[in-house]
Scaffold this motif. Sequence first.
Motif, PDB file in Angstrom:
ATOM      1  N   ASP A 198       0.836  -1.198   0.000  1.00  0.00           N
ATOM      2  CA  ASP A 198       0.000   0.000   0.000  1.00  0.00           C
ATOM      3  C   ASP A 198       0.873   1.251   0.000  1.00  0.00           C
ATOM      4  O   ASP A 198       2.036   1.217   0.387  1.00  0.00           O
ATOM      5  N   GLY A 199       0.281   2.354  -0.412  1.00  0.00           N
ATOM      6  CA  GLY A 199       0.984   3.632  -0.385  1.00  0.00           C
ATOM      7  C   GLY A 199       1.024   4.194   1.032  1.00  0.00           C
ATOM      8  O   GLY A 199       0.038   4.095   1.770  1.00  0.00           O
ATOM      9  N   VAL A 200       2.149   4.784   1.402  1.00  0.00           N
ATOM     10  CA  VAL A 200       2.308   5.372   2.731  1.00  0.00           C
ATOM     11  C   VAL A 200       2.821   6.798   2.567  1.00  0.00           C
ATOM     12  O   VAL A 200       3.724   7.055   1.769  1.00  0.00           O
ATOM     13  N   TYR A 201       2.234   7.731   3.316  1.00  0.00           N
ATOM     14  CA  TYR A 201       2.668   9.130   3.243  1.00  0.00           C
ATOM     15  C   TYR A 201       2.617   9.747   4.632  1.00  0.00           C
ATOM     16  O   TYR A 201       1.982   9.218   5.555  1.00  0.00           O
ATOM     17  N   ALA A 202       3.295  10.891   4.777  1.00  0.00           N
ATOM     18  CA  ALA A 202       3.238  11.670   6.014  1.00  0.00           C
ATOM     19  C   ALA A 202       3.214  13.144   5.639  1.00  0.00           C
ATOM     20  O   ALA A 202       3.925  13.571   4.717  1.00  0.00           O
ATOM     21  N   GLU A 254      -8.857   3.801  -0.338  1.00  0.00           N
ATOM     22  CA  GLU A 254      -9.241   3.718   1.069  1.00  0.00           C
ATOM     23  C   GLU A 254      -8.001   4.058   1.879  1.00  0.00           C
ATOM     24  O   GLU A 254      -6.950   3.452   1.684  1.00  0.00           O
ATOM     25  N   ALA A 255      -8.115   5.044   2.762  1.00  0.00           N
ATOM     26  CA  ALA A 255      -6.956   5.511   3.531  1.00  0.00           C
ATOM     27  C   ALA A 255      -7.210   5.328   5.022  1.00  0.00           C
ATOM     28  O   ALA A 255      -8.268   5.718   5.532  1.00  0.00           O
ATOM     29  N   ARG A 256      -6.239   4.714   5.689  1.00  0.00           N
ATOM     30  CA  ARG A 256      -6.254   4.631   7.148  1.00  0.00           C
ATOM     31  C   ARG A 256      -5.362   5.755   7.667  1.00  0.00           C
ATOM     32  O   ARG A 256      -4.157   5.779   7.394  1.00  0.00           O
ATOM     33  N   VAL A 257      -5.963   6.678   8.405  1.00  0.00           N
ATOM     34  CA  VAL A 257      -5.297   7.924   8.801  1.00  0.00           C
ATOM     35  C   VAL A 257      -5.044   7.928  10.293  1.00  0.00           C
ATOM     36  O   VAL A 257      -5.913   7.545  11.093  1.00  0.00           O
ATOM     37  N   SER A 258      -3.838   8.366  10.682  1.00  0.00           N
ATOM     38  CA  SER A 258      -3.484   8.515  12.084  1.00  0.00           C
ATOM     39  C   SER A 258      -2.611   9.755  12.238  1.00  0.00           C
ATOM     40  O   SER A 258      -2.170  10.336  11.236  1.00  0.00           O
ATOM     41  N   LEU A 259      -2.368  10.162  13.491  1.00  0.00           N
ATOM     42  CA  LEU A 259      -1.565  11.359  13.757  1.00  0.00           C
ATOM     43  C   LEU A 259      -0.266  10.973  14.444  1.00  0.00           C
ATOM     44  O   LEU A 259      -0.159   9.926  15.081  1.00  0.00           O
ATOM     45  N   PHE A 260       0.749  11.857  14.313  1.00  0.00           N
ATOM     46  CA  PHE A 260       1.998  11.682  15.054  1.00  0.00           C
ATOM     47  C   PHE A 260       2.426  13.052  15.589  1.00  0.00           C
ATOM     48  O   PHE A 260       2.241  14.070  14.914  1.00  0.00           O
ATOM     49  N   PRO A 261       2.959  13.119  16.819  1.00  0.00           N
ATOM     50  CA  PRO A 261       3.273  14.403  17.449  1.00  0.00           C
ATOM     51  C   PRO A 261       4.514  15.044  16.842  1.00  0.00           C
ATOM     52  O   PRO A 261       5.465  14.365  16.485  1.00  0.00           O
ATOM     53  N   VAL A 266      -2.521   4.141   2.228  1.00  0.00           N
ATOM     54  CA  VAL A 266      -3.495   4.289   1.150  1.00  0.00           C
ATOM     55  C   VAL A 266      -3.529   3.020   0.311  1.00  0.00           C
ATOM     56  O   VAL A 266      -2.481   2.495  -0.085  1.00  0.00           O
ATOM     57  N   ARG A 267      -4.728   2.553   0.053  1.00  0.00           N
ATOM     58  CA  ARG A 267      -4.906   1.344  -0.764  1.00  0.00           C
ATOM     59  C   ARG A 267      -5.791   1.666  -1.959  1.00  0.00           C
ATOM     60  O   ARG A 267      -6.850   2.279  -1.827  1.00  0.00           O
ATOM     61  N   ASP A 268      -5.326   1.250  -3.128  1.00  0.00           N
ATOM     62  CA  ASP A 268      -6.113   1.381  -4.350  1.00  0.00           C
ATOM     63  C   ASP A 268      -7.227   0.331  -4.305  1.00  0.00           C
ATOM     64  O   ASP A 268      -6.968  -0.867  -4.279  1.00  0.00           O
ATOM     65  N   VAL A 269      -8.483   0.807  -4.267  1.00  0.00           N
ATOM     66  CA  VAL A 269      -9.615  -0.126  -4.151  1.00  0.00           C
ATOM     67  C   VAL A 269     -10.362  -0.260  -5.479  1.00  0.00           C
ATOM     68  O   VAL A 269     -11.521  -0.656  -5.495  1.00  0.00           O
ATOM     69  N   THR A 270      -9.678   0.070  -6.578  1.00  0.00           N
ATOM     70  CA  THR A 270     -10.323  -0.057  -7.884  1.00  0.00           C
ATOM     71  C   THR A 270     -10.784  -1.487  -8.126  1.00  0.00           C
ATOM     72  O   THR A 270     -11.938  -1.734  -8.508  1.00  0.00           O
TER      73      THR A 270
END
Length: 575
Positions: free
Chosen positions: A252-256, A330-337, A349-353
């Motif tokens: 899956d795609g990962v970003y910050a 579909e994105a699973r979102v979380s926070l970091f300090p 992030v996952r491509d759900v096509t």
Amino acid sequence: MFDASPVALSIRSADGEILQTNERAGELVEIVRDADEATNETQIYAPDGELLSEAEFPFNRVVESGEAVYDVEFYVEGAAGERRWFIVNAKPVYADGRVAQVISAGKDITEVKRFQRELERQRDDLERELDEVFDRIDDGFYALDEAWKFTYVNERAEELLGRDESELLGRVVWDVFPDTSETMGYDAFHRAVETQERVTYEEHWASLARWFEVHVYPSESGVSVYFRDVTERKEREQELKRNEAMLETVGDGVYALDTDGRFVAVNQTYIDMTGYSRAELLGSNGAMVTGEDTANELERVQANLENGGDDVTTVEATLETADGNRVPIEARVSLFPLGDEQYGRAGVVRDVTERREREREIRKKNERLESFASMLAHELRNPLSIAQGYLGWAWEEQSESAYEEVERAHDRMEEMIDMLLFMARGSAPVANRETVALFDAAAAAWDAIDGETTDEVTVEIVTDRVVQAEPTRIKQLLENLFRNAIEHGDAVTIHVGDIADDSACGFYVADDGQGVPESKRETVFEAGYTTQQDGIGLGLTFIAQIAEGYGWTYTVAESEEGGARFEFTGLDANE
């Protein structure tokens, strides 16, 4: 220019008579005169503190030698013990081969001297402070002269090098540490001296099991070496590399994003998903790939997370790629300090096509199954009614023909159930095939339905084609084509023949019935299409599905007699 000069200028004759002076020269004379009055005699001192004799005065030296003198410094003691410094240049002017005049230029440099003394004092203080600093700092520092000999070593360097300062001072570094002649440091030190530019490098010292960052500062007199322990940083870097490698293996795609919503990290999968390069993404606002609406939604999600919501939130959105495509994700979102109650946002992030396509296929299949169930219930009523009617007659009359009709009705129901089950599975490739003579299959198909109609129907089968298919399926395909022709004509002639030319290899089934209007030829194969009041529109759909399972191309056109002509091509040439 003479009068405006900030430098004291005077012109004297060779016998000492003042011919011309400017205003600044008068001020300097007054300063010297005040000093004379304070001491009751002329006392001019050289920089070393010795009295300056009259012969050493610049004017007298020029007259005596006939040559110019430059930068003669001296000072006088003022009435309050204040020392005033001067610097004088003097140059002869010749006439008839002798010194006729002397031009003098003088300047009060008391402030310059005061500033120089202050700088020297500061330098001394700084040297003392540096000595103390170098002894207090946690990092190592040592200095080498042009012969690579130690000239200074602080306490931390003694500790890290494992030698006392007394063992190092005056010795060549390569003699004390011979193993270092084959290290990065040896090359770095020599490169710094050759280029006279700072050289920085990092090296692992196996003997200490530590990493060090080394800065080599060159000068004309040698090098200064400053080195610090960076083991913890290197371990963090290695941990980051491990984490990065792990992220790059994730499918899956990962970003910050930082607090301003700008990309600070992305993995390769995310780069591939967006179509942008890493350089284009990093530093750019996340809205570049999500659009403003989705970006605003994600901001609301982040605000909810910051206000004590769930640790992780799943969001469905659309990703806008560099080439303008829109990809469902579909994105699973979380926070970091990030400190000071500021947070960045990270997402997986996952491509759900494909998933959405599967969901559409499942919905479509469920709808098909629901439709087929309804169709099956409707279609079975007719043969079931026939079977029930003939079964009652058979019980009463013990008629063999009645039993045959019941059996025929049950066979028809079984065939319909098989057909609908086949259609419910979709157009999957058919694996179980064998060589089937088309003539035999057509004859068997006609025999199966011959007793179902009282209309005048003629079937002409002219073919020597063989096909690779399941005998049951090819027979069912032809049966449905025959029934379709009979349903759309009173007295029908059906032709079965071969198609064989350079562009196609196949067969056709044609009739002289009503035909299919050109506007309907693309929809007749759809489930539910029928022109019969009591029909359910599955026959041609079943035909299309069988053809697709074998990879054949199917079309409907007008026959030579004006009826319908169904063509099937794409058969292997050897069939």
